[in-house]
Design a protein around this motif. Structure first.
Motif, mmCIF file in Angstrom:
data_model
loop_
_atom_site.group_PDB
_atom_site.id
_atom_site.type_symbol
_atom_site.label_atom_id
_atom_site.label_comp_id
_atom_site.label_asym_id
_atom_site.label_seq_id
_atom_site.Cartn_x
_atom_site.Cartn_y
_atom_site.Cartn_z
ATOM 1 N N UNK A 235 0.865 -1.075 0.138
ATOM 2 C CA UNK A 235 -0.022 0.039 -0.222
ATOM 3 C C UNK A 235 0.902 1.196 -0.028
ATOM 4 N N UNK A 236 1.929 1.199 0.606
ATOM 5 C CA UNK A 236 3.003 2.227 0.614
ATOM 6 C C UNK A 236 3.531 2.564 -0.497
ATOM 7 N N UNK A 237 3.672 1.757 -1.464
ATOM 8 C CA UNK A 237 4.470 2.110 -2.758
ATOM 9 C C UNK A 237 5.726 2.681 -2.799
ATOM 10 N N UNK A 238 6.473 2.006 -2.165
ATOM 11 C CA UNK A 238 8.085 2.410 -2.009
ATOM 12 C C UNK A 238 8.667 2.229 -3.348
ATOM 13 N N UNK A 239 9.823 3.028 -3.314
ATOM 14 C CA UNK A 239 10.602 3.118 -4.759
ATOM 15 C C UNK A 239 11.384 1.555 -4.797
ATOM 16 N N UNK A 240 11.901 1.193 -3.481
ATOM 17 C CA UNK A 240 12.323 -0.275 -3.770
ATOM 18 C C UNK A 240 12.224 -1.038 -2.587
ATOM 19 N N UNK B 91 2.643 -7.318 -8.298
ATOM 20 C CA UNK B 91 1.266 -7.121 -8.973
ATOM 21 C C UNK B 91 0.561 -5.544 -8.210
ATOM 22 N N UNK B 92 1.228 -5.205 -6.914
ATOM 23 C CA UNK B 92 0.548 -4.231 -6.194
ATOM 24 C C UNK B 92 1.314 -2.848 -6.480
ATOM 25 N N UNK B 93 2.637 -3.107 -6.853
ATOM 26 C CA UNK B 93 3.288 -1.934 -6.786
ATOM 27 C C UNK B 93 4.271 -2.190 -8.105
ATOM 28 N N UNK B 94 3.663 -2.014 -9.221
ATOM 29 C CA UNK B 94 4.376 -2.702 -10.501
ATOM 30 C C UNK B 94 5.794 -1.546 -10.744
ATOM 31 N N UNK B 95 5.870 -0.340 -10.254
ATOM 32 C CA UNK B 95 6.927 0.363 -10.325
ATOM 33 C C UNK B 95 7.955 0.332 -9.411
ATOM 34 N N UNK B 96 7.822 -0.429 -8.397
ATOM 35 C CA UNK B 96 8.808 -0.652 -7.166
ATOM 36 C C UNK B 96 9.839 -1.468 -7.589
ATOM 37 N N UNK B 97 11.085 -1.187 -7.470
ATOM 38 C CA UNK B 97 12.272 -1.845 -8.149
ATOM 39 C C UNK B 97 12.448 -2.756 -6.955
ATOM 40 N N UNK B 98 12.203 -4.232 -7.276
ATOM 41 C CA UNK B 98 12.367 -5.417 -6.272
ATOM 42 C C UNK B 98 13.667 -6.076 -6.364
ATOM 43 N N UNK B 99 13.997 -6.283 -5.202
ATOM 44 C CA UNK B 99 15.467 -7.086 -5.227
ATOM 45 C C UNK B 99 15.371 -8.098 -4.213
ATOM 46 N N UNK B 100 15.406 -9.622 -4.642
ATOM 47 C CA UNK B 100 15.721 -10.758 -3.695
ATOM 48 C C UNK B 100 17.004 -10.994 -3.430
ATOM 49 N N UNK B 101 17.669 -10.768 -2.047
ATOM 50 C CA UNK B 101 18.553 -11.032 -1.850
ATOM 51 C C UNK B 101 18.754 -12.594 -1.457
ATOM 52 N N UNK B 102 19.871 -13.088 -1.545
ATOM 53 C CA UNK B 102 20.357 -14.585 -1.331
ATOM 54 C C UNK B 102 20.263 -14.705 0.134
#
Length: 183
Positions: free
Chosen positions: A58-63, A95-106
């Protein structure tokens, strides 16, 4: 009476989401001047993060930098189930925040008994990141010793990080932040 509180996450924020490894980071000090939100919860699992995703979305963060799974591995959960929960987190955020840059860390290294399972899980995480439009961030080169354990100078217990370990981790985050114009 109308009581308003500041949202946990807002537009433009950089969210660090995960378990005690994330929670233990002094992120405002490590990443000064950046709108960092530490949403780490000690003992959390991938399923636990899924249950607390709503305010992040809901917050729509940048990353969003997600690091989760070490507790799942320690609990003996099936690697396919952990990877599926983590992929579901990425899918929901995408789906909820399509513009957010997502990073999955090991999942970082731990003590020797966990090495093979964590490496296997991280291979699944790489595939999940690619499938859901997230960047995969491999922390092992910065944190692992030659035997695949968490470097001794970064930990007192083989799992949790000391300040030197957080500085090494932050060194891996900085290029992602700079690439996004955040650092």
């Amino acid at each position: 009476m109308d009581v308003r509180t500041e949202p946990i996450v807002g537009r433009g924020d950089i969210v660090l989401l995960g378990d005690s490894l994330t929670e233990g980071g002094a992120w405002q000090e490590l990443l000064p001047g950046l709108p960092v939100r530490n949403l780490g919860v000690g003992g959390d699992t991938a399923a636990g993060v899924r249950r607390r995703l709503r305010p992040v979305a809901e917050g729509r963060p940048a990353q969003v930098f997600l690091l989760i799974g070490t507790n799942d591995v320690a609990l003996g959960r099936d690697l396919d189930a952990i990877a599926a929960d983590t992929a579901a987190i990425l899918a929901e955020l995408r789906r909820a925040t399509p513009r957010t840059r997502l990073h999955l860390q090991s999942v970082p290294p731990r003590t020797a008994p966990y090495t093979a399972r964590i490496r296997d899980l991280n291979a699944r995480y790489q595939r999940a990141a690619a499938e859901h439009g997230a960047q995969y961030l491999d922390l092992w080169p910065a944190l692992a010793d030659a035997e695949g354990r968490l470097r001794a100078e970064f930990t007192a217990d083989g799992l949790h990080l000391l300040p030197a370990g957080y500085r090494a981790w932050t060194g891996e985050l900085r290029p992602r932040l700079a690439a996004a114009g955040a650092g």
